[in-house]
Design a protein around this motif. Structure first.
Motif, PDB file in Angstrom:
ATOM      1  N   THR A   1      10.183   1.297   6.580  1.00  0.00           N
ATOM      2  CA  THR A   1       9.755   1.403   5.185  1.00  0.00           C
ATOM      3  C   THR A   1      10.074   2.790   4.644  1.00  0.00           C
ATOM      4  N   MET A   2      10.620   2.828   3.452  1.00  0.00           N
ATOM      5  CA  MET A   2      10.881   4.102   2.776  1.00  0.00           C
ATOM      6  C   MET A   2      10.194   4.115   1.418  1.00  0.00           C
ATOM      7  N   ALA A   3       9.637   5.268   1.074  1.00  0.00           N
ATOM      8  CA  ALA A   3       9.118   5.507  -0.269  1.00  0.00           C
ATOM      9  C   ALA A   3       9.993   6.602  -0.870  1.00  0.00           C
ATOM     10  N   VAL A   4      10.727   6.252  -1.912  1.00  0.00           N
ATOM     11  CA  VAL A   4      11.704   7.176  -2.496  1.00  0.00           C
ATOM     12  C   VAL A   4      11.202   7.636  -3.860  1.00  0.00           C
TER      13      VAL A   4
ATOM     14  N   VAL B   1       6.638   5.121   7.956  1.00  0.00           N
ATOM     15  CA  VAL B   1       6.939   5.214   6.533  1.00  0.00           C
ATOM     16  C   VAL B   1       7.613   6.556   6.281  1.00  0.00           C
ATOM     17  N   ILE B   2       8.789   6.527   5.691  1.00  0.00           N
ATOM     18  CA  ILE B   2       9.547   7.738   5.379  1.00  0.00           C
ATOM     19  C   ILE B   2       9.367   8.056   3.897  1.00  0.00           C
ATOM     20  N   LEU B   3       8.863   9.241   3.600  1.00  0.00           N
ATOM     21  CA  LEU B   3       8.698   9.707   2.223  1.00  0.00           C
ATOM     22  C   LEU B   3       9.823  10.682   1.929  1.00  0.00           C
ATOM     23  N   THR B   4      10.624  10.401   0.911  1.00  0.00           N
ATOM     24  CA  THR B   4      11.760  11.272   0.630  1.00  0.00           C
ATOM     25  C   THR B   4      12.180  11.137  -0.829  1.00  0.00           C
ATOM     26  N   ARG B   5      13.236  11.824  -1.179  1.00  0.00           N
ATOM     27  CA  ARG B   5      13.809  11.753  -2.521  1.00  0.00           C
ATOM     28  C   ARG B   5      15.318  11.882  -2.404  1.00  0.00           C
TER      29      ARG B   5
ATOM     30  N   LEU C   1       2.381  -1.284   4.389  1.00  0.00           N
ATOM     31  CA  LEU C   1       3.717  -0.737   4.625  1.00  0.00           C
ATOM     32  C   LEU C   1       4.084  -0.683   6.101  1.00  0.00           C
ATOM     33  N   THR C   2       3.125  -0.891   6.976  1.00  0.00           N
ATOM     34  CA  THR C   2       3.373  -0.860   8.416  1.00  0.00           C
ATOM     35  C   THR C   2       2.962  -2.202   9.011  1.00  0.00           C
ATOM     36  N   ILE C   3       3.932  -3.077   9.178  1.00  0.00           N
ATOM     37  CA  ILE C   3       3.702  -4.427   9.670  1.00  0.00           C
ATOM     38  C   ILE C   3       4.077  -4.494  11.150  1.00  0.00           C
ATOM     39  N   PRO C   4       3.187  -5.005  12.014  1.00  0.00           N
ATOM     40  CA  PRO C   4       3.502  -5.106  13.438  1.00  0.00           C
ATOM     41  C   PRO C   4       4.832  -5.820  13.685  1.00  0.00           C
ATOM     42  N   GLU C   5       5.630  -5.247  14.573  1.00  0.00           N
ATOM     43  CA  GLU C   5       6.918  -5.787  14.989  1.00  0.00           C
ATOM     44  C   GLU C   5       8.000  -5.713  13.913  1.00  0.00           C
TER      45      GLU C   5
ATOM     46  N   HIS D   1      15.032  -2.114 -17.363  1.00  0.00           N
ATOM     47  CA  HIS D   1      13.747  -1.618 -17.870  1.00  0.00           C
ATOM     48  C   HIS D   1      13.834  -0.172 -18.370  1.00  0.00           C
ATOM     49  N   ARG D   2      15.034   0.382 -18.363  1.00  0.00           N
ATOM     50  CA  ARG D   2      15.291   1.735 -18.879  1.00  0.00           C
ATOM     51  C   ARG D   2      14.377   2.774 -18.227  1.00  0.00           C
ATOM     52  N   LEU D   3      14.362   2.753 -16.921  1.00  0.00           N
ATOM     53  CA  LEU D   3      13.527   3.682 -16.166  1.00  0.00           C
ATOM     54  C   LEU D   3      14.362   4.878 -15.728  1.00  0.00           C
ATOM     55  N   TRP D   4      13.821   6.073 -15.942  1.00  0.00           N
ATOM     56  CA  TRP D   4      14.544   7.260 -15.476  1.00  0.00           C
ATOM     57  C   TRP D   4      13.607   8.355 -14.968  1.00  0.00           C
ATOM     58  N   LYS D   5      12.312   8.199 -15.183  1.00  0.00           N
ATOM     59  CA  LYS D   5      11.358   9.144 -14.614  1.00  0.00           C
ATOM     60  C   LYS D   5      10.034   8.429 -14.360  1.00  0.00           C
ATOM     61  N   HIS D   6       9.113   9.123 -13.666  1.00  0.00           N
ATOM     62  CA  HIS D   6       7.805   8.558 -13.328  1.00  0.00           C
ATOM     63  C   HIS D   6       7.943   7.212 -12.610  1.00  0.00           C
ATOM     64  N   THR D   7       8.965   7.098 -11.765  1.00  0.00           N
ATOM     65  CA  THR D   7       9.259   5.842 -11.077  1.00  0.00           C
ATOM     66  C   THR D   7       9.409   6.082  -9.589  1.00  0.00           C
ATOM     67  N   LEU D   8       8.835   5.191  -8.795  1.00  0.00           N
ATOM     68  CA  LEU D   8       8.900   5.300  -7.342  1.00  0.00           C
ATOM     69  C   LEU D   8       9.404   3.979  -6.766  1.00  0.00           C
ATOM     70  N   PHE D   9      10.160   4.073  -5.662  1.00  0.00           N
ATOM     71  CA  PHE D   9      10.706   2.891  -5.008  1.00  0.00           C
ATOM     72  C   PHE D   9      10.122   2.754  -3.606  1.00  0.00           C
ATOM     73  N   LEU D  10       9.652   1.565  -3.282  1.00  0.00           N
ATOM     74  CA  LEU D  10       9.332   1.214  -1.908  1.00  0.00           C
ATOM     75  C   LEU D  10      10.433   0.288  -1.415  1.00  0.00           C
ATOM     76  N   VAL D  11      10.973   0.588  -0.236  1.00  0.00           N
ATOM     77  CA  VAL D  11      12.124  -0.155   0.284  1.00  0.00           C
ATOM     78  C   VAL D  11      11.860  -0.513   1.744  1.00  0.00           C
ATOM     79  N   GLY D  12      12.229  -1.722   2.150  1.00  0.00           N
ATOM     80  CA  GLY D  12      12.158  -2.060   3.568  1.00  0.00           C
ATOM     81  C   GLY D  12      11.677  -3.465   3.838  1.00  0.00           C
ATOM     82  N   PRO D  13      11.957  -3.971   5.038  1.00  0.00           N
ATOM     83  CA  PRO D  13      11.602  -5.356   5.378  1.00  0.00           C
ATOM     84  C   PRO D  13      10.105  -5.636   5.398  1.00  0.00           C
ATOM     85  N   ALA D  14       9.266  -4.615   5.578  1.00  0.00           N
ATOM     86  CA  ALA D  14       7.817  -4.839   5.610  1.00  0.00           C
ATOM     87  C   ALA D  14       7.283  -5.369   4.284  1.00  0.00           C
TER      88      ALA D  14
END
Length: 293
Positions: free
Chosen positions: A184-187, A157-161, A148-152, A240-253
């Motif tokens: 990078t964000m983990a939502v 990493v931001i952990l949030t909801r 999640l942490t790529i040089p340059e 995929h009908r997801l509404w719980k127990h789901t996490l998102f990783l977002v970002g260019p890394a």
């Protein structure tokens, strides 16, 4: 080993002993990881094995974690308990010198309601230990095969909801504000409002082409991990009908390549390795060009 209520066969306690010989209770908050029982740490397994009472999140942790509990331990599902019910167990721990293992999914430091329990244990005079666990965001990164942490590219990493759920977000902690960093964000805890999540990420400045990893019940038998882009995030979640127990990783890394860490560069030195002079010069020139840009 069976689930029991308090009765005449309840454990008599094996809590810690003070210098005066008095037996005192103890509560150990155990991070169980994202679900799979084999992601428990050795310390977590020992804490469960030593417990007279095990309180666990049955909907969030696989039942195999209870294989570590000793015969005759009292097993309680936290899904059926309020905070007051749990505190009543802690009060019994004080009275009867019980050891309690309070099993939380993920890591107790994140969204576990841990601090309010620790505060009550402190007020009761209970000894407390916290055993860290594997967070779901790192489990998702492992399954996706990504750092999640790529040089340059991204070094944070931001952990949030997403705001608007059961627990209000403090001012300034909106997803759109965090997204402005472009790292990078983990939502967590946001799948039920994937449209709002997409909109806030876009408003924060991520382009629609930003890579996203959508992970549902990672490390469980029904695990689903899907790669998409921010432009197709909402569509993917609904497909995929997801509404719980789901996490998102977002970002260019999540799709970056072609960079390298200076730590393992032959021109970098540290207390255990000398730098190669030629490589050291090349590394300095590379850094100078980067500053110039």
């Amino acid at each position: 080993m069976t689930d029991t209520d308090t009765d005449t066969d309840a454990p008599t306690g094996n809590g810690s002993t003070t210098g005066s010989g008095t037996t005192t209770g103890k509560v150990t908050f155990v991070g169980a990881g994202p679900g799979a029982a084999d992601l428990l740490t050795f310390r977590a397994a020992r804490a469960i094995a030593a417990a007279d009472v095990v309180i666990w999140a049955a909907s969030l942790v696989q039942a195999e974690v209870l294989d570590h509990a000793r015969e005759g331990a009292e097993i309680l599902d936290s899904a059926a308990l309020s905070l007051e019910d749990v505190v009543a167990v802690y009060e019994r721990a004080v009275r009867d010198g019980l050891r309690v293992a309070r099993i939380h999914s993920g890591d107790p430091a994140l969204w576990g309601g841990t601090q309010e329990q620790v505060d009550r244990c402190d007020a009761l005079g209970l000894e407390v230990e916290i055993v860290p666990g594997v967070s779901s965001f790192s489990a998702v990164a492992a399954v996706a095969g990504r750092e999640l942490t790529i040089p340059e590219v991204a070094q944070s990493v931001i952990l949030t909801r997403l705001g608007g759920g059961k627990t209000p977000m403090p001012p300034g902690e909106e997803v759109r504000e965090f997204a402005r960093h472009g790292t990078t964000m983990a939502v967590f805890l946001s799948a039920a409002r994937s449209g709002q999540l997409t909109q806030e990420l876009l408003e924060g400045g991520y382009p629609t082409s930003t890579p996203v990893v959508v992970a549902h019940q990672v490390t469980w038998p029904e695990e689903l991990v899907v790669s998409c882009t921010l432009g197709t995030l909402e569509e993917t979640v609904k497909e995929h009908r997801l509404w719980k127990h789901t996490l998102f990783l977002v970002g260019p890394a999540l799709s970056a390549s072609g960079t390298r860490s200076h730590l393992y560069h032959p021109g970098h030195f540290h207390g255990f390795r000398r730098a190669d002079p030629t490589a050291r010069k090349a590394l300095r020139e590379e850094r100078a060009r980067g500053v110039a840009r």
